[in-house]
Design an enzyme around this catalytic site. Structure first.
Site, PDB file in Angstrom:
ATOM      1  N   GLU A 113      58.051  45.899  26.697  1.00 28.10           N
ATOM      2  CA  GLU A 113      57.459  46.561  27.670  1.00 28.10           C
ATOM      3  C   GLU A 113      56.066  45.451  27.867  1.00 28.10           C
ATOM      4  O   GLU A 113      55.636  44.816  27.200  1.00 28.10           O
ATOM      5  CB  GLU A 113      56.712  47.970  27.124  1.00 28.10           C
ATOM      6  CG  GLU A 113      58.009  48.828  26.612  1.00 28.10           C
ATOM      7  CD  GLU A 113      57.349  50.107  25.805  1.00 28.10           C
ATOM      8  OE1 GLU A 113      56.100  50.265  25.789  1.00 28.10           O
ATOM      9  OE2 GLU A 113      58.306  50.666  25.195  1.00 28.10           O
ATOM     10  N   LYS A 115      52.389  44.632  28.058  1.00 31.59           N
ATOM     11  CA  LYS A 115      51.113  45.139  27.403  1.00 31.59           C
ATOM     12  C   LYS A 115      50.158  45.124  28.412  1.00 31.59           C
ATOM     13  O   LYS A 115      49.420  44.065  28.790  1.00 31.59           O
ATOM     14  CB  LYS A 115      50.910  43.992  26.564  1.00 31.59           C
ATOM     15  CG  LYS A 115      49.784  44.349  25.424  1.00 31.59           C
ATOM     16  CD  LYS A 115      49.746  43.485  24.399  1.00 31.59           C
ATOM     17  CE  LYS A 115      48.658  43.862  23.354  1.00 31.59           C
ATOM     18  NZ  LYS A 115      47.429  44.158  23.835  1.00 31.59           N
ATOM     19  N   ASP A 117      46.778  45.680  30.521  1.00 32.96           N
ATOM     20  CA  ASP A 117      45.349  45.576  29.980  1.00 32.96           C
ATOM     21  C   ASP A 117      44.545  46.644  30.557  1.00 32.96           C
ATOM     22  O   ASP A 117      43.677  46.305  31.477  1.00 32.96           O
ATOM     23  CB  ASP A 117      44.942  44.062  30.340  1.00 32.96           C
ATOM     24  CG  ASP A 117      43.886  43.606  29.380  1.00 32.96           C
ATOM     25  OD1 ASP A 117      43.555  44.423  28.550  1.00 32.96           O
ATOM     26  OD2 ASP A 117      43.311  42.506  29.898  1.00 32.96           O
ATOM     27  N   TYR A 228      50.561  54.134  33.024  1.00 35.28           N
ATOM     28  CA  TYR A 228      51.844  54.354  32.569  1.00 35.28           C
ATOM     29  C   TYR A 228      51.812  54.767  31.148  1.00 35.28           C
ATOM     30  O   TYR A 228      51.082  54.433  30.268  1.00 35.28           O
ATOM     31  CB  TYR A 228      52.675  53.006  32.615  1.00 35.28           C
ATOM     32  CG  TYR A 228      52.971  52.463  33.802  1.00 35.28           C
ATOM     33  CD1 TYR A 228      53.540  53.033  34.826  1.00 35.28           C
ATOM     34  CD2 TYR A 228      52.720  51.242  34.214  1.00 35.28           C
ATOM     35  CE1 TYR A 228      53.772  52.824  35.976  1.00 35.28           C
ATOM     36  CE2 TYR A 228      53.100  50.541  35.446  1.00 35.28           C
ATOM     37  CZ  TYR A 228      53.734  51.207  36.273  1.00 35.28           C
ATOM     38  OH  TYR A 228      54.163  50.769  37.727  1.00 35.28           O
ATOM     39  N   LYS A 319      51.584  37.936  22.996  1.00 33.65           N
ATOM     40  CA  LYS A 319      50.697  37.424  23.770  1.00 33.65           C
ATOM     41  C   LYS A 319      51.046  36.229  24.787  1.00 33.65           C
ATOM     42  O   LYS A 319      51.730  35.434  24.105  1.00 33.65           O
ATOM     43  CB  LYS A 319      49.423  37.180  23.038  1.00 33.65           C
ATOM     44  CG  LYS A 319      48.579  38.114  22.472  1.00 33.65           C
ATOM     45  CD  LYS A 319      48.131  39.167  23.240  1.00 33.65           C
ATOM     46  CE  LYS A 319      47.050  40.005  22.812  1.00 33.65           C
ATOM     47  NZ  LYS A 319      45.750  39.597  22.529  1.00 33.65           N
ATOM     48  N   CYS A 413      19.838  32.409  55.624  1.00 37.71           N
ATOM     49  CA  CYS A 413      21.396  32.351  55.849  1.00 37.71           C
ATOM     50  C   CYS A 413      21.808  30.875  55.808  1.00 37.71           C
ATOM     51  O   CYS A 413      21.163  30.021  56.588  1.00 37.71           O
ATOM     52  CB  CYS A 413      21.900  33.183  57.084  1.00 37.71           C
ATOM     53  SG  CYS A 413      23.581  32.859  57.551  1.00 37.71           S
ATOM     54  N   CYS A 416      23.257  30.217  59.815  1.00 40.49           N
ATOM     55  CA  CYS A 416      22.346  30.263  61.039  1.00 40.49           C
ATOM     56  C   CYS A 416      20.787  30.073  60.691  1.00 40.49           C
ATOM     57  O   CYS A 416      19.992  29.827  61.453  1.00 40.49           O
ATOM     58  CB  CYS A 416      22.581  31.574  61.763  1.00 40.49           C
ATOM     59  SG  CYS A 416      21.867  32.960  60.658  1.00 40.49           S
ATOM     60  N   CYS A 431      22.282  38.411  55.512  1.00 40.25           N
ATOM     61  CA  CYS A 431      21.846  37.384  56.795  1.00 40.25           C
ATOM     62  C   CYS A 431      21.629  38.789  57.597  1.00 40.25           C
ATOM     63  O   CYS A 431      22.550  39.522  58.111  1.00 40.25           O
ATOM     64  CB  CYS A 431      22.809  36.587  57.262  1.00 40.25           C
ATOM     65  SG  CYS A 431      22.872  35.975  58.876  1.00 40.25           S
ATOM     66  N   CYS A 436      24.781  35.518  64.201  1.00 47.85           N
ATOM     67  CA  CYS A 436      25.101  34.444  63.212  1.00 47.85           C
ATOM     68  C   CYS A 436      26.538  33.991  63.431  1.00 47.85           C
ATOM     69  O   CYS A 436      27.399  34.989  63.565  1.00 47.85           O
ATOM     70  CB  CYS A 436      24.914  34.780  61.926  1.00 47.85           C
ATOM     71  SG  CYS A 436      25.468  33.837  60.474  1.00 47.85           S
TER      72      CYS A 436
HETATM   73  S1  IVH Z   1      52.669  50.241  21.618  1.00 48.12           S
HETATM   74  C1  IVH Z   1      51.972  51.108  17.348  1.00 48.12           C
HETATM   75  N1  IVH Z   1      53.226  49.862  24.053  1.00 48.12           N
HETATM   76  O1  IVH Z   1      48.214  47.133  23.486  1.00 48.12           O
HETATM   77  C2  IVH Z   1      52.006  51.187  18.674  1.00 48.12           C
HETATM   78  N2  IVH Z   1      50.981  49.293  23.008  1.00 48.12           N
HETATM   79  O2  IVH Z   1      47.729  46.286  19.940  1.00 48.12           O
HETATM   80  C3  IVH Z   1      51.187  50.355  19.318  1.00 48.12           C
HETATM   81  N3  IVH Z   1      49.504  48.428  25.152  1.00 48.12           N
HETATM   82  O3  IVH Z   1      45.956  49.024  21.794  1.00 48.12           O
HETATM   83  C4  IVH Z   1      51.154  50.258  20.789  1.00 48.12           C
HETATM   84  N4  IVH Z   1      50.752  48.451  26.814  1.00 48.12           N
HETATM   85  O4  IVH Z   1      46.564  49.828  24.066  1.00 48.12           O
HETATM   86  C5  IVH Z   1      52.259  49.506  22.920  1.00 48.12           C
HETATM   87  N5  IVH Z   1      53.446  49.265  26.296  1.00 48.12           N
HETATM   88  C6  IVH Z   1      52.791  49.171  25.282  1.00 48.12           C
HETATM   89  C7  IVH Z   1      51.382  48.869  25.731  1.00 48.12           C
HETATM   90  C8  IVH Z   1      50.663  48.828  24.506  1.00 48.12           C
HETATM   91  C9  IVH Z   1      49.557  48.167  26.337  1.00 48.12           C
HETATM   92  C10 IVH Z   1      47.826  48.115  24.365  1.00 48.12           C
HETATM   93  C11 IVH Z   1      47.580  49.462  23.492  1.00 48.12           C
HETATM   94  C12 IVH Z   1      47.362  48.805  22.362  1.00 48.12           C
HETATM   95  C13 IVH Z   1      47.618  47.288  22.507  1.00 48.12           C
HETATM   96  C14 IVH Z   1      48.466  46.770  21.002  1.00 48.12           C
END
Ligand code: IVH
Length: 674
Positions: A113, A115, A117, A228, A319, A413, A416, A431, A436
């Site tokens: 999935e 991750k 932010d 989501y 990551k 500015c 101008c 400005c 301008c």
């Molecule tokens: S699973 C034990 N799924 O990433 C289950 N986390 O360190 C842990 N995050 O703090 C979470 N998308 O806020 C999971 N599809 C996703 C995620 C997700 C973002 C964030 C979550 C968590 C950090 C994982």
């Protein structure tokens, strides 16, 4: 039907259509029909205030401001994850967990999935009703941000959301997800903030966090947040599916927004391949991600593996390489915006970040520069996220050698030379000279842009050239351009000149709404222009309207009203209006098309995909239907045309594969009139 029954029925319908629109991206009724349902509900509730409940869609606009957020204990710890940074780490993780599996070598499948932010949110439903939303906090106790979460259009107020679903609403259901600020809305939002004199948000994540931490949920309601959902935390009276992939499917079935980018991976090689794929496409997504989450599909098995500290062994966050680099800040350039705003941008020693060479970065505003103490000559940390303009996180102070120079606020500015002003209480510096040349170039570029008069053949370079040569002094002058004048310009051959003139000529047919938008009045974009003209019928009526009359229009606030009045009171603007009128532009809203014209799309079936430049998808649908056409949700051999906008995805691919004609918004307009 009693009012109570009708209210309940309307709520179900309105919620369902919000879901079709915001979650499935596949509305089944027009905006106007939706508005009608909503208005009926609001009216009934106004008559029967005792029947108003917090889950009513009328309550999404925000509620009474709070003094502070309450604390809430989560029903189970909201955990985090250990990190991996490459395929080797991933395989090491698989080997490590082998020791805890019934058979170390056993075959496992996975779900990956994005991750996201954003901000973790924990949502509680009782008997299908959304009753509480909380932040993660320390994992055990979070903050109650229910009022703010309620304003998110894609968050279901009641589940299952589909009125025809045979799923029973669980007595108690707690789910986890991530709320975020879509990237395509971020820059525009920040710009509007800056133009209104407010501080810009550093990045989409801060914008999401800042929006959800508002004590006044009306403010949150005005932000385009979405979310989501990806896991069940607790389900009383129901059984959470064993497989993560099935959990996602069930969440989707209940009506939760679930990322369309989740992937099933039959083995670890597929996970590694998915990782490479994500790194490739991360900058094309409409949300910021800092990695992908790898979950063992068999969740009871995953849970049986236990924890290392607070991190469950059964999942890992992979990551991505940070899209951050250090480089030198060589200079600060000041650009002049359409409204005269003086925006500082950093000129960088070119640096490659995530496959793109970055030469410039946003510095937001001078308060921000001072707060972070960024100096010219500093080594700075630059971050890139999605396709938004990279930004400077801050200086590496330890690397200073004393030659760095403090960045001064501009007093004039840069284009101008007129005095720059900083209005009381605003962070932005402007400005103050409407003549301008740079401001004018921006105004012309905006006037001809896709959102406004949509003159394709008119680029921003052309605007600069025409201003430089003294051929235009305001936006209206483009309608007096002569062929021989153009032919004298550098790079203009006959074909280019004729194209430009044809484009300008064609723009005279644009509706009054676009003309009003194109004037570039602060806060009057396409949507507001539509509201104003719907209410007043034309630009002249708008020019004559007073503060009270404007504020009485739904969606128009006092600041917008003041700006409109000030704009029309200005003599130079009056002169521009005269010239535009003389050029034959539309100043009044056109009457509905006559019947004879109305059925030009008879028997034709359309599918709409992507973002259209000049209208919402609902507007396009209404337009097609008003001309006798039909709009369906998916492409098939029976589709006559695919109406495709920007960021069109799988529907475009499918239409191409089936050889179905593809038209853009202009193409649709042609079909309407042919
Ligand atoms: S699973 C034990 N799924 O990433 C289950 N986390 O360190 C842990 N995050 O703090 C979470 N998308 O806020 C999971 N599809 C996703 C995620 C997700 C973002 C964030 C979550 C968590 C950090 C994982």
């Amino acid at each position: 039907m009693t009012p109570e029954e009708r209210i309940s029925e309307l709520r179900k319908q309105v919620n369902y259509h919000l879901y079709r629109y915001h979650v499935l991206d596949a509305p089944v009724i027009s905006d106007a029909e939706y508005d009608e349902l909503f208005r009926e509900l609001a009216a009934l509730e106004a008559e029967h205030p005792e029947l108003v409940t917090p889950d009513s869609p009328t309550q999404r606009a925000g509620a009474e401001p709070l003094d502070a957020f309450e604390k809430v204990a989560h029903p189970a710890p909201i955990l985090s994850l250990a990190n991996a940074f490459n395929a080797d780490d991933l395989r090491a993780w698989r080997t490590r967990i082998g020791r805890y599996l019934p058979d170390p070598e056993m075959a496992l499948d996975y779900v990956v999935e994005p991750k996201l932010d954003g901000l973790t949110v924990v949502l509680t439903y009782q008997n299908g009703l959304f009753v509480q939303g909380a932040t993660r906090g320390n994992g055990e106790v979070g903050e109650d941000i229910t009022q703010n979460l309620r304003t998110i259009r894609s968050l279901p107020q009641r589940i299952p959301i589909d009125p025809n679903s045979d799923l029973a609403p669980p007595p108690v259901l707690v789910v986890r997800g991530e709320a975020f600020f879509p990237l395509d809305k971020f820059e525009q939002f920040n710009l509007a903030r800056m133009e209104a004199g407010e501080a810009a948000y550093m990045n989409p994540r801060n914008a999401a966090a800042g929006s959800l931490r508002q004590l006044d949920s009306m403010i949150t309601a005005a932000r385009p947040l979405t979310l989501y959902v990806y896991d069940f935390i607790f389900w009383e009276g129901g059984e959470i599916p064993a497989k993560q992939w099935d959990r996602l499917a069930l969440l989707r079935q209940l009506g939760f927004p679930v990322s369309p980018d989740n992937q099933y991976c039959p083995d670890l090689d597929a996970v590694a391949a998915a990782y490479d794929g994500w790194i490739e496409k991360r900058n094309q997504l409409n949300y910021e991600i800092d990695g992908m989450v790898v979950k063992i599909n068999d969740r009871p098995l995953a849970d049986s593996l236990g924890f290392v500290g607070k991190d469950p062994r059964g999942a890992i966050a992979m990551k991505f390489p940070a899209q951050e680099r250090t480089t030198k800040l060589l200079d600060v350039q000041v650009s002049v915006g359409r409204t005269g705003i003086l925006a500082p941008a950093g000129v960088l020693e070119p640096v490659e970040i995530g496959g793109v060479t970055v030469r410039n970065a946003t510095l937001h505003n001078y308060d921000e520069i001072a707060r972070k103490d960024i100096r010219i000559g500093d080594t700075v940390i630059v971050k890139r996220a999605g396709d938004v303009i990279p930004y400077i996180i801050g200086p590496v102070v330890d690397l200073r050698d004393g030659s760095e120079r403090v960045i001064e606020k501009p007093t004039h500015c840069p284009v101008c030379g007129e005095t720059a002003v900083q209005p009381e209480g605003e962070v932005a510096i402007y400005c103050d000279n409407p003549a301008c040349p740079e401001q004018l170039a921006r105004r012309v570029a905006y006037f001809v842009s896709r959102e406004a008069m949509d003159i394709d053949s008119f680029g921003s370079q052309t605007a600069v050239l025409l201003i430089e040569k003294g051929l235009i002094h305001d936006i209206a002058d483009i309608y007096t351009l002569q062929r021989d004048q153009l032919l004298e310009l550098e790079g203009f051959k006959e074909k280019k000149a004729d194209n430009l003139l044809a484009g300008i000529e064609a723009s005279k047919a644009q509706p009054a709404e676009r003309v009003l938008t194109a004037l570039g009045i602060r806060y009057v974009g396409g949507v507001v222009a539509g509201l104003l003209l719907d209410a007043l019928g034309g630009i002249d009526a708008l020019a004559a309207a007073g503060q009270d009359e404007l504020e009485a229009i739904e969606g128009i606030g006092p600041e917008t009203a003041v700006n409109i009045i000030t704009w029309f009171a200005n003599e130079k603007n009056q002169a521009i209006l005269q010239k535009l009128r003389a050029a034959g532009l539309n100043f009044t809203v056109e009457k509905p098309e006559s019947n004879e014209k109305a059925n030009t799309l008879d028997g034709l079936t359309f599918v709409i995909t992507g973002t259209l430049p000049g209208m919402s998808r609902n507007e396009a649908k209404a337009l097609i239907e008003a001309h006798g056409g039909k709009v369906t949700g998916s492409v098939s051999k029976k589709t006559s045309y695919l109406l495709a906008g920007e960021k069109a995805g799988s529907k475009l691919t499918k239409a191409k594969a089936l050889g179905i004609p593809i038209v853009d918004e202009n193409g649709l307009r042609l079909l309407l009139t042919s």
